[in-house]
Design an enzyme around this catalytic site. Structure first.
Site, mmCIF file in Angstrom:
data_model
loop_
_atom_site.group_PDB
_atom_site.id
_atom_site.type_symbol
_atom_site.label_atom_id
_atom_site.label_comp_id
_atom_site.label_asym_id
_atom_site.label_seq_id
_atom_site.Cartn_x
_atom_site.Cartn_y
_atom_site.Cartn_z
ATOM 1 N N HIS A 1 -10.435 19.944 30.388
ATOM 2 C CA HIS A 1 -9.083 20.192 30.896
ATOM 3 C C HIS A 1 -8.116 20.501 29.750
ATOM 4 O O HIS A 1 -7.413 21.523 29.761
ATOM 5 C CB HIS A 1 -8.617 18.967 31.680
ATOM 6 C CG HIS A 1 -7.249 19.072 32.275
ATOM 7 N ND1 HIS A 1 -7.032 19.330 33.615
ATOM 8 C CD2 HIS A 1 -6.010 18.970 31.714
ATOM 9 C CE1 HIS A 1 -5.729 19.370 33.854
ATOM 10 N NE2 HIS A 1 -5.092 19.151 32.714
ATOM 11 N N GLU A 2 -8.071 19.629 28.764
ATOM 12 C CA GLU A 2 -7.123 19.805 27.663
ATOM 13 C C GLU A 2 -7.468 21.020 26.804
ATOM 14 O O GLU A 2 -6.572 21.687 26.269
ATOM 15 C CB GLU A 2 -7.045 18.541 26.810
ATOM 16 C CG GLU A 2 -6.597 17.290 27.557
ATOM 17 C CD GLU A 2 -5.250 17.442 28.256
ATOM 18 O OE1 GLU A 2 -4.469 18.346 27.876
ATOM 19 O OE2 GLU A 2 -4.981 16.675 29.196
ATOM 20 N N HIS B 1 -5.832 24.038 28.325
ATOM 21 C CA HIS B 1 -4.450 24.205 27.855
ATOM 22 C C HIS B 1 -4.433 24.776 26.440
ATOM 23 O O HIS B 1 -3.649 25.679 26.124
ATOM 24 C CB HIS B 1 -3.730 22.862 27.854
ATOM 25 C CG HIS B 1 -3.399 22.322 29.203
ATOM 26 N ND1 HIS B 1 -2.726 23.055 30.159
ATOM 27 C CD2 HIS B 1 -3.626 21.107 29.769
ATOM 28 C CE1 HIS B 1 -2.550 22.309 31.249
ATOM 29 N NE2 HIS B 1 -3.094 21.132 31.037
ATOM 30 N N HIS C 1 -5.353 28.448 26.350
ATOM 31 C CA HIS C 1 -4.248 29.212 26.929
ATOM 32 C C HIS C 1 -3.158 29.416 25.876
ATOM 33 O O HIS C 1 -2.662 30.546 25.665
ATOM 34 C CB HIS C 1 -3.707 28.460 28.146
ATOM 35 C CG HIS C 1 -2.815 29.274 29.029
ATOM 36 N ND1 HIS C 1 -2.246 28.759 30.180
ATOM 37 C CD2 HIS C 1 -2.368 30.546 28.961
ATOM 38 C CE1 HIS C 1 -1.510 29.674 30.762
ATOM 39 N NE2 HIS C 1 -1.550 30.774 30.046
#
Length: 601
Positions: free
Chosen positions: A393-394, A397, A400
């Site tokens: 998940h991290e 980020h 991105h």
């Protein structure tokens, strides 16, 4: 080496360097930070010096924008570095002080640049100059478009000043709720499941609701809501005041509703919000089936709201070392391209990630950073399945941010919350697919499937129920209907029965759940969790189908930052949130996952 008791958390100094992030990639040392701090102090008067001059010509406007962006970036760099240093060990007073000093300069910058938006709105030639790229203003096309877009809802200077002066007062309801909820409210002792008692707290409530002992869950549930019930009229008046505040500011700015005003911050049409709620209504049968399965697995006829969170699949014996977690995440994400996987490998090996817990370290996980340096990830890795998902998940980020920063100038690189959770959730979906591909053991597979179902239940169904409640309470207040403990309870209780279905036996206590939800004081925010998750499910399915064009579109999305409005960025990636299809597809995914879990159980 620092001395520490056996079994206690290690001190930061005792942790291996290769498991710590390398913040020297932002500032080589604190002296370099101090030099930039002095540089920003000297820059602030230069920013303020453009007041009254922006409209003289395109060159002055461009120079003012350049100076403002230079100050903004420097402020971010100072604050991010100091805060992340503080997060390494919150007992370090040096970094507490540095973070406070950076925050103070940020406030001063806001004050010194407050003239900017009103002046831009009063420049008659600005749109034409941007389109012609006069003096290089094309660089700031999206930034200025965001300012000019809300011109119709911007009031004359005197009225804007009055609204700004009301800012502190407008935050009173949120502050009152925070004080009640976090400082004043006290819960009784409840059974702990081991023959003793424990004081109920917000944090312990979640743990107790997962207890296999139904009487423990029931006692915690009743104690929590009975406590809120004793203050329900005060909490109703507090929330009603917040709703009226939202409606007042929306009306003052000429919006048709508080919902329209809130969505306009990201240029999101109201029909997107309404389509989301409608799509959920059309697929509530999936959640009803899940509740039916939950009742059957738990062996209860009378399914209660305190039965919603207890695991129906025991946690499988799935533990991972850090090296194993890294490898499975890289393999899961390799479908996005060899260069993407190589960049993830670089992040994991290049000290972008702070891996393990140490004494004083901030809990949880996040990805953060600043333009001009690679992003970072904070973890407190314990080797569980959840923590492997958190890592993926991290890193979503982080990638991105990395690709947007690499492709775009500072002014366009930052992205909005509406798209922020898409990249992170795509990574989670790809990791889930990899886990399931590897797993033949029925218990482990059932655990993973139930994990997926709970993600959709909590992030899509539940958040849309919240979103619908917010929409209806603001409509009620706008229509002159009173928001009382009774009317709010009727509205929330009705939605809860509708969403959870006939198998769920609800009581009056759950009708007061609205009274404990902090998000309701930041109205029309939570719907973005559902749109983000739904978008990610569709994108991940398209990617996993082997569609090379889907991968290309998604990679372009990662490089798009905030260069356009969120709806358009997602449309370019292959998700059209103006219609029901993405949400419907997510809920079909929920239904298929449920079918497989039903077969396994």
């Amino acid at each position: 080496m620092s001395k520490n008791k056996e079994g206690a958390l290690p001190f930061r100094a005792d942790m291996p360097k290769n498991t710590q992030w390398q913040l020297e990639d932002i500032y080589a040392d604190n002296a370099a930070w101090e030099a930039d701090f002095e540089k920003l102090k000297a820059l602030l008067p230069e920013v303020a010096g453009f007041a009254g001059k922006l409209g003289e010509n395109a060159e002055f406007l461009r120079m003012g924008l350049d100076k403002l962006m230079e100050a903004n970036l420097l402020t971010e760099r100072l604050y991010v570095y100091a805060r992340m240093r503080r997060d390494e060990d919150n007992t370090q007073e040096l970094y507490q002080a540095m973070a406070d000093r950076a925050a103070q300069l940020a406030v001063q910058l806001d004050a010194d640049s407050a003239y900017f938006t009103p002046e831009v709105l009063n420049i008659p030639w600005v749109e034409q100059a941007v389109e012609k790229d006069e003096a290089g203003l094309g660089l700031y096309r999206q930034y200025l478009r965001n300012i000019l877009r809300v011109k119709a809802h911007t009031l004359p200077a005197g009225e804007e000043r009055l609204l700004a002066m009301a800012g502190d007062m407008a935050g009173a309801c949120d502050n009152i709720f925070t004080m009640i909820n976090n400082a004043d409210i006290r819960f009784p002792n409840v059974p702990d499941g081991s023959g003793g008692e424990v004081e109920l707290t917000h944090g312990r409530y979640g743990q107790l609701m997962e207890s296999p002992d139904r009487e423990v869950r029931k006692a915690a549930y009743e104690a929590l809501y009975d406590t809120y019930g004793k203050q329900i009229n005060t909490l109703a008046a507090t929330y009603a005041g917040s709703v009226k505040k939202d409606n007042f500011f929306a009306g003052a700015r000429g919006y048709a509703s508080a919902l329209e005003a809130a969505l306009d911050a990201n240029a999101v049409p109201v029909r997107v919000y309404d389509a989301l709620v409608d799509a959920i209504h059309n697929h509530l049968d999936g959640l009803h089936r899940y509740m039916d399965l939950r009742a059957r697995v738990l062996g209860v006829r009378d399914l209660k709201m305190y039965d919603v969170y207890v695991p129906i699949v025991p946690e499988a014996d799935m533990r991972f070392t850090w090296e194993e977690a890294k490898q499975i995440v890289i393999e899961a994400l390799s479908v996005l391209g060899a260069d993407y996987a190589a960049m993830v490998q670089k992040a994991l090996d290049g000290r972008w990630v702070d891996v393990y817990e140490n004494r004083g370290k901030t809990s949880g996980a996040y990805s953060w950073g600043v333009y001009g340096s690679h992003p970072f990830v904070l973890m407190n890795f314990q080797g569980t399945v959840d923590h492997v998902f958190t890592l993926a998940h991290e890193l979503g980020h982080a990638m991105h941010s990395h690709y947007s920063n690499e492709a775009l100038p500072y002014v366009d690189a930052g992205y909005s919350i509406m798209v922020a959770e898409v990249a992170s959730t795509v990574n989670e979906q790809l990791l889930l697919h990899e886990f399931l591909r590897r797993t033949r053991d029925k218990a482990k597979r059932a655990y993973l499937l139930n994990y997926a179902l709970e993600q959709v239940r909590g992030t899509v169904y539940r958040q849309v129920m919240f979103a619908e409640f917010e929409r209806e309470t603001h409509r009620m207040a706008q229509a002159g209907q009173p928001l009382t403990a009774e009317s709010l309870g009727q509205q929330y209780g009705g939605l809860n029965r509708q969403y959870y279905g006939p198998r769920m036996e609800t009581d009056e206590r759950i009708s007061t759940e609205w009274a404990r939800i902090p998000h309701f004081y930041d109205a029309f925010y939570v719907y973005q969790y559902a749109t983000g998750y739904s978008s990610a499910v569709k994108l991940a399915e398209d990617i996993l189908s082997g569609d090379g064009e889907a991968v290309r579109r998604y990679r372009a999305f990662l490089r798009s930052g905030g260069s356009d409005y969120p709806i358009r960025l997602l449309q370019n990636a292959g998700v059209d949130l103006t219609g029901p299809e993405p949400v419907a597809r997510c809920l079909e995914y929920f239904s298929h996952t449920l079918e497989e879990l039903e077969a396994l159980l």
